[in-house]
Design an enzyme around this catalytic site. Structure first.
Site, short mmCIF file in Angstrom:
data_model
loop_
_atom_site.label_atom_id
_atom_site.label_comp_id
_atom_site.label_asym_id
_atom_site.label_seq_id
_atom_site.Cartn_x
_atom_site.Cartn_y
_atom_site.Cartn_z
N ASN A 40 -7.25 -4.63 36.76
CA ASN A 40 -6.68 -4.08 38.02
C ASN A 40 -7.90 -2.58 38.89
O ASN A 40 -7.56 -1.94 39.19
CB ASN A 40 -5.43 -2.97 38.44
CG ASN A 40 -4.65 -4.46 38.20
OD1 ASN A 40 -3.19 -4.37 37.54
ND2 ASN A 40 -4.50 -5.22 38.85
N HIS A 68 -5.11 -11.08 38.19
CA HIS A 68 -6.66 -10.75 38.80
C HIS A 68 -8.03 -10.89 38.22
O HIS A 68 -8.79 -10.07 38.45
CB HIS A 68 -6.15 -9.36 39.16
CG HIS A 68 -5.45 -8.73 40.18
ND1 HIS A 68 -5.03 -9.09 41.52
CD2 HIS A 68 -3.35 -8.31 40.51
CE1 HIS A 68 -3.58 -9.02 42.22
NE2 HIS A 68 -3.34 -8.59 41.75
N HIS A 178 3.48 -3.35 35.80
CA HIS A 178 3.20 -1.58 35.83
C HIS A 178 4.69 -0.73 35.67
O HIS A 178 3.84 0.53 36.08
CB HIS A 178 2.22 -1.35 37.78
CG HIS A 178 1.09 -1.78 37.65
ND1 HIS A 178 0.47 -1.84 38.84
CD2 HIS A 178 0.62 -2.95 36.89
CE1 HIS A 178 -0.91 -2.78 38.71
NE2 HIS A 178 -0.28 -3.04 37.23
FE FE2 Z 1 -1.09 -8.82 36.45
#
Ligand code: FE2
Length: 267
Positions: A40, A68, A178
Site C-alpha cells: 500500500n 494490491h 490494517h
Molecule cells: Fe491488502
C-alpha cells in the site's frame, strides 16, 4: 536473533514514519533483520519500482505484498529484477515475481520469507495452505529463520494458518486489515503468531484512507477514488526474538522465544 516486521506501509505518511524511525529502532532494539509489507506504499494502492527501491534502502531487507501488489503496472517489469520484493506465492502459476525469498541476515543467519494470501472474502486464488507446503519444501535445511506473512481478510483463515505451520516455521504474522490485533503469542510448536500487525500510516481515516470519501461511499454506494488520510501517523510492528541456543522446532528451524507488539508515533 531479533527480527522486526513492519505492518502495511500506507502512502507517504507511512513511508515517512519508517524513514524517520527505523534506524533508531534497529539500533536500540538490536534488530538483525527487517521485513515490511509494502503493497500500500503508493498512495495506498500498490508499489512502484521507485518506492520499492526507496524502502529497500531505508533498512528494510525484504518487502512482502498482497492483493494490491499488482496495482501499479510498472511493477510487473520490475519484479523479476528485484527478488527482495515478494508477492503472494499462491497467485496462479505464470505470474511474474515470487512469494519466497532466501537471504542472509546481518548477523550471518540464513533466513526465508514466505508471502501468502488468504481466499476468504478475497480473490479466489490458489490454496495458500498447500502452497505453503510446497514453498517450504524448497527452503534448504541450513535456513534457520523462516518467516511467513499471511495477507488475509479474516481472523479465522490467519489463525488456521498459524496452527497449520506451527512447529514448521519461526513466525506467522497476519497483514491486510490494517487493524492490529492483541493476540500475539508463541504457539506450542515454537511459532510466533499474531492475527494482524496493523499498519504503518495515518490513523485519522478509515484503514489509512481519507474518512470523508469512505463515509460517503458507505452512504451513497457509488464508485469512488480514495485519497490517503492524514493525522495520527503510527508505525505498527512486531518484534520476534528467537531461542538460538535451545532446541529447534520439528522442521529444524529456530523457535520463537517471544513476540512483542511495538507501536511508534510521530511526536
Ligand atoms: Fe491488502
Amino acid at each position: 536473533m531479533r527480527v522486526l516486521f513492519i505492518g502495511d506501509i500506507v502512502g507517504s505518511p507511512g513511508r515517512q514514519i519508517v524513514r524517520e524511525r527505523l534506524a533508531d529502532i534497529v539500533r536500540q532494539r538490536q534488530i538483525d533483520l527487517v521485513v515490511a509489507n509494502g503493497e500500500n506504499s503508493a498512495s495506498g494502492f500498490g508499489i512502484t519500482p521507485r518506492l520499492a527501491e526507496e524502502l529497500l534502502t531505508m533498512g528494510i531487507e525484504v518487502l512482502t505484498g498482497g492483493n494490491h501488489s499488482w496495482d501499479r503496472k510498472e511493477i510487473l517489469d520490475f519484479m523479476p529484477h528485484e527478488p527482495r520484493l515478494l508477492r503472494p506465492a499462491n497467485f496462479p502459476e505464470g505470474n511474474v515475481g515470487s512469494g519466497l525469498y532466501l537471504g542472509t541476515a546481518r548477523n550471518g543467519v540464513k533466513y526465508a520469507v514466505l508471502n501468502l494470501q488468504g481466499r476468504v472474502f478475497m480473490t479466489p486464488i490458489d490454496d495458500p495452505f498447500r502452497k505453503a507446503d510446497s514453498e517450504l519444501a524448497k527452503v534448504p535445511d541450513d535456513v534457520a529463520f523462516v518467516f511467513v506473512d499471511m495477507h488475509a481478510e479474516t481472523t479465522s483463515e490467519k489463525i488456521a494458518m498459524g496452527w497449520y505451520l506451527d512447529g514448521r516455521v519461526t513466525a506467522v504474522v497476519g497483514t491486510h486489515t490494517h487493524v492490529a490485533t492483541a493476540d500475539e503469542r508463541v504457539l506450542p510448536g515454537g511459532t510466533a503468531y499474531i492475527t494482524d500487525v496493523g499498519m504503518s500510516g495515518p490513523h485519522g481515516g478509515v484503514i489509512g484512507m481519507d474518512r470523508g470519501g469512505i463515509i460517503k461511499k458507505f452512504l451513497d454506494g457509488l464508485p469512488a477514488r480514495f485519497e490517503v488520510a492524514s493525522g495520527d501517523v503510527e508505525m505498527n510492528c512486531v518484534l520476534i526474538e528467537t531461542d538460538d541456543l535451545g532446541p529447534r522446532n520439528a522442521a529444524g528451524r529456530l523457535r520463537a522465544q517471544f513476540i512483542e507488539r511495538l507501536r511508534f508515533k510521530i511526536d
